[in-house]
Design a protein around this motif. Structure first.
Motif, PDB file in Angstrom:
ATOM      1  N   MET A   1       3.935  10.469   0.234  1.00 18.55           N
ATOM      2  CA  MET A   1       2.561  10.440  -0.255  1.00 18.55           C
ATOM      3  C   MET A   1       1.627  10.712   0.916  1.00 18.55           C
ATOM      4  O   MET A   1       1.972  10.467   2.074  1.00 18.55           O
ATOM      5  CB  MET A   1       2.230   9.091  -0.907  1.00 18.55           C
ATOM      6  N   ASN A   2       0.446  11.252   0.605  1.00 20.19           N
ATOM      7  CA  ASN A   2      -0.511  11.557   1.660  1.00 20.19           C
ATOM      8  C   ASN A   2      -1.764  10.708   1.497  1.00 20.19           C
ATOM      9  O   ASN A   2      -1.880   9.907   0.571  1.00 20.19           O
ATOM     10  CB  ASN A   2      -0.855  13.050   1.672  1.00 20.19           C
ATOM     11  N   ILE A   3      -2.706  10.892   2.387  1.00 18.53           N
ATOM     12  CA  ILE A   3      -3.902  10.056   2.386  1.00 18.53           C
ATOM     13  C   ILE A   3      -4.760  10.306   1.150  1.00 18.53           C
ATOM     14  O   ILE A   3      -5.456   9.403   0.671  1.00 18.53           O
ATOM     15  CB  ILE A   3      -4.726  10.275   3.681  1.00 18.53           C
ATOM     16  N   TYR A   4      -4.701  11.521   0.596  1.00 14.60           N
ATOM     17  CA  TYR A   4      -5.463  11.802  -0.618  1.00 14.60           C
ATOM     18  C   TYR A   4      -4.920  10.982  -1.790  1.00 14.60           C
ATOM     19  O   TYR A   4      -5.689  10.459  -2.604  1.00 14.60           O
ATOM     20  CB  TYR A   4      -5.415  13.298  -0.940  1.00 14.60           C
ATOM     21  N   ASP A   5      -3.588  10.883  -1.870  1.00 13.39           N
ATOM     22  CA  ASP A   5      -2.981  10.031  -2.896  1.00 13.39           C
ATOM     23  C   ASP A   5      -3.457   8.590  -2.730  1.00 13.39           C
ATOM     24  O   ASP A   5      -3.783   7.906  -3.705  1.00 13.39           O
ATOM     25  CB  ASP A   5      -1.453  10.063  -2.785  1.00 13.39           C
ATOM     26  N   ALA A   6      -3.483   8.132  -1.480  1.00 10.15           N
ATOM     27  CA  ALA A   6      -3.869   6.745  -1.204  1.00 10.15           C
ATOM     28  C   ALA A   6      -5.326   6.481  -1.581  1.00 10.15           C
ATOM     29  O   ALA A   6      -5.662   5.406  -2.090  1.00 10.15           O
ATOM     30  CB  ALA A   6      -3.641   6.428   0.271  1.00 10.15           C
ATOM     31  N   ILE A   7      -6.188   7.458  -1.339  1.00  6.26           N
ATOM     32  CA  ILE A   7      -7.606   7.302  -1.689  1.00  6.26           C
ATOM     33  C   ILE A   7      -7.764   7.149  -3.197  1.00  6.26           C
ATOM     34  O   ILE A   7      -8.530   6.306  -3.685  1.00  6.26           O
ATOM     35  CB  ILE A   7      -8.416   8.509  -1.174  1.00  6.26           C
ATOM     36  N   VAL A   8      -7.032   7.962  -3.949  1.00  8.34           N
ATOM     37  CA  VAL A   8      -7.085   7.877  -5.413  1.00  8.34           C
ATOM     38  C   VAL A   8      -6.615   6.504  -5.881  1.00  8.34           C
ATOM     39  O   VAL A   8      -7.246   5.858  -6.726  1.00  8.34           O
ATOM     40  CB  VAL A   8      -6.217   8.981  -6.049  1.00  8.34           C
ATOM     41  N   ILE A   9      -5.508   6.050  -5.324  1.00  7.55           N
ATOM     42  CA  ILE A   9      -4.955   4.755  -5.719  1.00  7.55           C
ATOM     43  C   ILE A   9      -5.917   3.627  -5.359  1.00  7.55           C
ATOM     44  O   ILE A   9      -6.158   2.718  -6.164  1.00  7.55           O
ATOM     45  CB  ILE A   9      -3.582   4.541  -5.048  1.00  7.55           C
ATOM     46  N   ALA A  10      -6.486   3.679  -4.164  1.00  8.20           N
ATOM     47  CA  ALA A  10      -7.404   2.622  -3.727  1.00  8.20           C
ATOM     48  C   ALA A  10      -8.626   2.541  -4.639  1.00  8.20           C
ATOM     49  O   ALA A  10      -9.044   1.447  -5.047  1.00  8.20           O
ATOM     50  CB  ALA A  10      -7.833   2.870  -2.281  1.00  8.20           C
ATOM     51  N   ALA A  11      -9.202   3.689  -4.964  1.00  8.94           N
ATOM     52  CA  ALA A  11     -10.378   3.709  -5.841  1.00  8.94           C
ATOM     53  C   ALA A  11     -10.027   3.179  -7.226  1.00  8.94           C
ATOM     54  O   ALA A  11     -10.802   2.435  -7.843  1.00  8.94           O
ATOM     55  CB  ALA A  11     -10.925   5.130  -5.940  1.00  8.94           C
ATOM     56  N   THR A  12      -8.853   3.545  -7.704  1.00  9.11           N
ATOM     57  CA  THR A  12      -8.419   3.101  -9.031  1.00  9.11           C
ATOM     58  C   THR A  12      -8.190   1.595  -9.060  1.00  9.11           C
ATOM     59  O   THR A  12      -8.569   0.914 -10.022  1.00  9.11           O
ATOM     60  CB  THR A  12      -7.129   3.837  -9.438  1.00  9.11           C
ATOM     61  N   VAL A  13      -7.575   1.070  -8.019  1.00  7.41           N
ATOM     62  CA  VAL A  13      -7.301  -0.367  -7.961  1.00  7.41           C
ATOM     63  C   VAL A  13      -8.600  -1.169  -7.943  1.00  7.41           C
ATOM     64  O   VAL A  13      -8.734  -2.182  -8.643  1.00  7.41           O
ATOM     65  CB  VAL A  13      -6.429  -0.697  -6.729  1.00  7.41           C
TER      66      VAL A  13
END
Length: 247
Positions: free
Chosen positions: A222-234
């Motif tokens: 996974m990359n940082i873009y995936d992590a940003i999406v997940i963080a915003a969703t959480v």
């Protein structure tokens, strides 16, 4: 969208589903189709970028603009280049683009909507959420800051598990994993059914992802873009859970 036309790395299918669900429930999507963000192609290549966030166009194209279009043919291109060379302006967009619509982020029609969406009740949220949830959100944000996507995913899953335990108020589950009581949580949660599935997907992703859950000698995919999406969703999920309890 830029990933779909092979201009940047695409986010994963799972994270795209999470992001689509997030935006669908945000109330921020355009009502009129003409306001949708879009990319048109010419001869199989991206040529026109419509209704883009100016921050995105600056990040990838170097110009704050909401609309950019390439030259239609070599005649127009040569004409534009001659004008650019004659005027000799620094970083003249006409070397590459036939037309752009300049747009500062404060002029963007969506800016105020998104700003209001992000700032609603922020000052009260820390008081609504459990202290451990607030601490974990801070940890997740720190992981994003240091470009640690696996760490952000780990924190995200812990946020969801801690939130679930706090919402359910049961001592029996305090030492259990979210996976062991996920069905019971879905029953008691105020989240829409689609979002409940997102919670489970994020938690399961943590269990599979190297450096996020269990020990593994494999590299995380996974990359940082995936992590940003997940963080915003959480954060979106957590806010729904806690705010809905005050209604």
């Amino acid at each position: 969208m830029l990933g779909e036309v092979k201009m940047i790395t695409s986010i994963s299918v799972d994270n795209k589903e999470i992001l689509d669900t997030f935006w669908a429930d945000s109330g921020l999507l355009p009502v009129v189709a003409e306001n949708n963000t879009g990319i048109s192609e010419c001869n199989g290549k991206p040529s026109t970028f419509s209704n883009f966030c100016p921050e995105v166009t600056f990040a990838y194209f170097g110009y704050y603009a909401s609309y950019l279009t390439k030259y239609a043919d070599e005649i127009d291109k040569d004409s534009g280049h001659r004008i650019a060379e004659r005027e000799s302006l620094h970083n003249d967009w006409r070397h590459e683009w036939a037309h752009i619509s300049a747009c500062h982020f404060l002029e963007c029609s969506s800016y105020n909507q998104v700003h209001d969406f992000n700032s609603k009740g922020i000052s009260k949220f820390d008081k609504l959420a459990h202290d451990n949830v607030v601490a974990l959100i801070y940890r997740m944000e720190q992981c994003l800051e240091i470009n640690d996507p696996s760490g952000a995913l780990h924190a995200a899953a812990n946020i969801l598990e801690t939130t679930a335990k706090d919402i359910m108020k049961s001592e029996k589950i305090q030492d259990q994993t979210l996976g062991s009581f996920i069905e019971k949580y879905k029953t008691e949660s105020n989240l829409p059914d689609d979002i409940k599935e997102v919670v489970e997907k994020i938690y399961n992703l943590r269990n599979r992802m190297p450096l996020s859950g269990h020990g593994s000698t494999r590299k995380p995919n996974m990359n940082i873009y995936d992590a940003i999406v997940i963080a915003a969703t959480v954060k979106f999920i957590v806010e729904i859970e806690y705010r809905s309890r005050t209604i």
